[in-house]
Design a protein around this motif. Structure first.
Motif, PDB file in Angstrom:
ATOM      1  N   ASP A   1       0.965  -1.177   0.179  1.00  0.00           N
ATOM      2  CA  ASP A   1      -0.069  -0.067   0.040  1.00  0.00           C
ATOM      3  C   ASP A   1       0.917   1.286   0.052  1.00  0.00           C
ATOM      4  OD1 ASP A   1      -2.353  -1.341   0.007  1.00  0.00           O
ATOM      5  OD2 ASP A   1      -2.351  -1.641   1.997  1.00  0.00           O
ATOM      6  N   ALA A   2       2.088   1.142  -0.117  1.00  0.00           N
ATOM      7  CA  ALA A   2       2.954   2.359  -0.160  1.00  0.00           C
ATOM      8  C   ALA A   2       3.190   2.894  -1.549  1.00  0.00           C
ATOM      9  CB  ALA A   2       4.323   1.915   0.579  1.00  0.00           C
ATOM     10  N   VAL A   3       3.401   3.952  -1.629  1.00  0.00           N
ATOM     11  CA  VAL A   3       3.314   4.716  -2.971  1.00  0.00           C
ATOM     12  C   VAL A   3       4.668   5.534  -3.179  1.00  0.00           C
ATOM     13  CG1 VAL A   3       2.390   6.274  -4.924  1.00  0.00           C
ATOM     14  CG2 VAL A   3       0.918   4.406  -3.429  1.00  0.00           C
ATOM     15  N   VAL A   4       5.365   5.610  -4.422  1.00  0.00           N
ATOM     16  CA  VAL A   4       6.207   6.385  -4.740  1.00  0.00           C
ATOM     17  C   VAL A   4       5.804   7.271  -6.172  1.00  0.00           C
ATOM     18  CG1 VAL A   4       8.717   6.897  -5.339  1.00  0.00           C
ATOM     19  CG2 VAL A   4       8.234   5.205  -3.636  1.00  0.00           C
ATOM     20  N   GLU A   5       5.465   8.468  -5.829  1.00  0.00           N
ATOM     21  CA  GLU A   5       4.931   9.164  -7.013  1.00  0.00           C
ATOM     22  C   GLU A   5       5.673   9.723  -7.859  1.00  0.00           C
ATOM     23  OE1 GLU A   5       2.351  12.272  -5.370  1.00  0.00           O
ATOM     24  OE2 GLU A   5       0.951  11.035  -4.710  1.00  0.00           O
ATOM     25  N   GLY A   6       7.068   9.669  -7.555  1.00  0.00           N
ATOM     26  CA  GLY A   6       7.994  10.302  -8.404  1.00  0.00           C
ATOM     27  C   GLY A   6       8.974   9.220  -9.009  1.00  0.00           C
ATOM     28  N   GLN A   7       9.985   9.204  -9.222  1.00  0.00           N
ATOM     29  CA  GLN A   7      10.925   8.049  -9.633  1.00  0.00           C
ATOM     30  C   GLN A   7      11.904   7.234  -8.612  1.00  0.00           C
ATOM     31  OE1 GLN A   7      13.336  10.335 -12.534  1.00  0.00           O
ATOM     32  NE2 GLN A   7      12.007   9.614 -14.202  1.00  0.00           N
ATOM     33  N   ILE A   8      12.393   6.186  -8.807  1.00  0.00           N
ATOM     34  CA  ILE A   8      13.122   5.252  -7.927  1.00  0.00           C
ATOM     35  C   ILE A   8      14.349   5.375  -8.795  1.00  0.00           C
ATOM     36  CG2 ILE A   8      13.579   3.165  -6.812  1.00  0.00           C
ATOM     37  CD1 ILE A   8      10.522   2.620  -6.897  1.00  0.00           C
ATOM     38  N   ILE A   9      15.323   6.372  -8.333  1.00  0.00           N
ATOM     39  CA  ILE A   9      16.462   6.544  -8.950  1.00  0.00           C
ATOM     40  C   ILE A   9      17.732   5.695  -8.567  1.00  0.00           C
ATOM     41  CG2 ILE A   9      18.157   8.171  -9.772  1.00  0.00           C
ATOM     42  CD1 ILE A   9      15.839  10.241  -9.643  1.00  0.00           C
TER      43      ILE A   9
END
Length: 221
Positions: free
Chosen positions: A191-199
């Motif tokens: 249920d966790a969210v990263v709205e940007g990128q995973i760099i």
């Protein structure tokens, strides 16, 4: 007026001016003023509100329902209980550990230490470490999360509105030469969210309970 009388009056006036200056500073920075120490720790009691807290060698303990502006330490940890409000917190050699409902209008950062926040932390800035893990549970992070040599765990329904960044590490000296073979890890709960990128600027072990997060990964190594 005799000299002794004049000296006494002058002392009282000087004391009044000094007291007035201290009182004004406390009023501007919080009812209890600022804390600035080279040696020694600081304790902020429940319901207390301070301005800036700056220590060189010591730790800070903040009780539930307390407030401060900037908390800055060189050698020491920051222990934060429930329902605490801060502008920002940073330490060079120490861990930042917070209870529930932390409210930060700026950023959290450490160089050599962990950052741990329990349920419902709200951070308006960045969360960053160099050599330490970052563990967040149902947190709201308005900007980026970054580390170099630490693991990142986003549990519960954590939302990161910015990027998650694993920065390029320097090389570590081993017995046989320069090397850095230990890979950090990134765990993102269902249920966790990263709205940007995973760099990723280095190899990272990825553990995504939600496979949609894989589309966010950008490799730059």
């Amino acid at each position: 007026m005799k000299f002794s009388q004049f000296a006494g009056v002058t002392t009282l006036v000087a004391a009044a001016v000094l007291f007035s200056g201290v009182f004004s500073s406390a009023k501007a920075n919080g009812p209890f003023g600022n804390i600035d120490k080279v040696m020694g720790s600081a304790v902020v009691g429940s319901g207390e509100q301070y301005g800036d807290i700056s220590l060189v060698n010591g730790s800070v303990q903040m009780a539930s329902n307390s407030r401060a502006k900037t908390v800055s330490i060189v050698n020491g940890g920051i222990d934060i209980r429930d329902d605490v409000q801060l502008d920002s917190a940073e330490t060079v050699n120490g861990t930042i550990e917070a209870g529930r409902n932390l409210q930060v209008t700026g950023s959290l950062s450490t160089v050599n230490g962990k950052i741990i926040a329990d349920d419902n932390a709200r951070v308006a800035g960045n969360v960053s470490s160099v050599n330490g893990d970052i563990t967040l549970n149902s947190a709201q992070i308005a900007q980026d999360i970054s580390t170099v040599n630490g693991d990142i765990q986003l549990a519960g329904n954590t939302v990161v509105k910015g990027n998650v960044v694993f920065k390029k590490p320097g090389k570590k000296k081993s017995f046989f030469g320069w090397s850095n073979n230990d890979k950090p890890s990134l765990h993102i709960a269902a249920d966790a969210v990263v709205e940007g990128q995973i760099i990723l600027e280095q190899p990272v072990e990825l553990d995504f309970a939600n496979p949609d997060m894989q589309a966010k990964v950008v490799e730059r190594f």
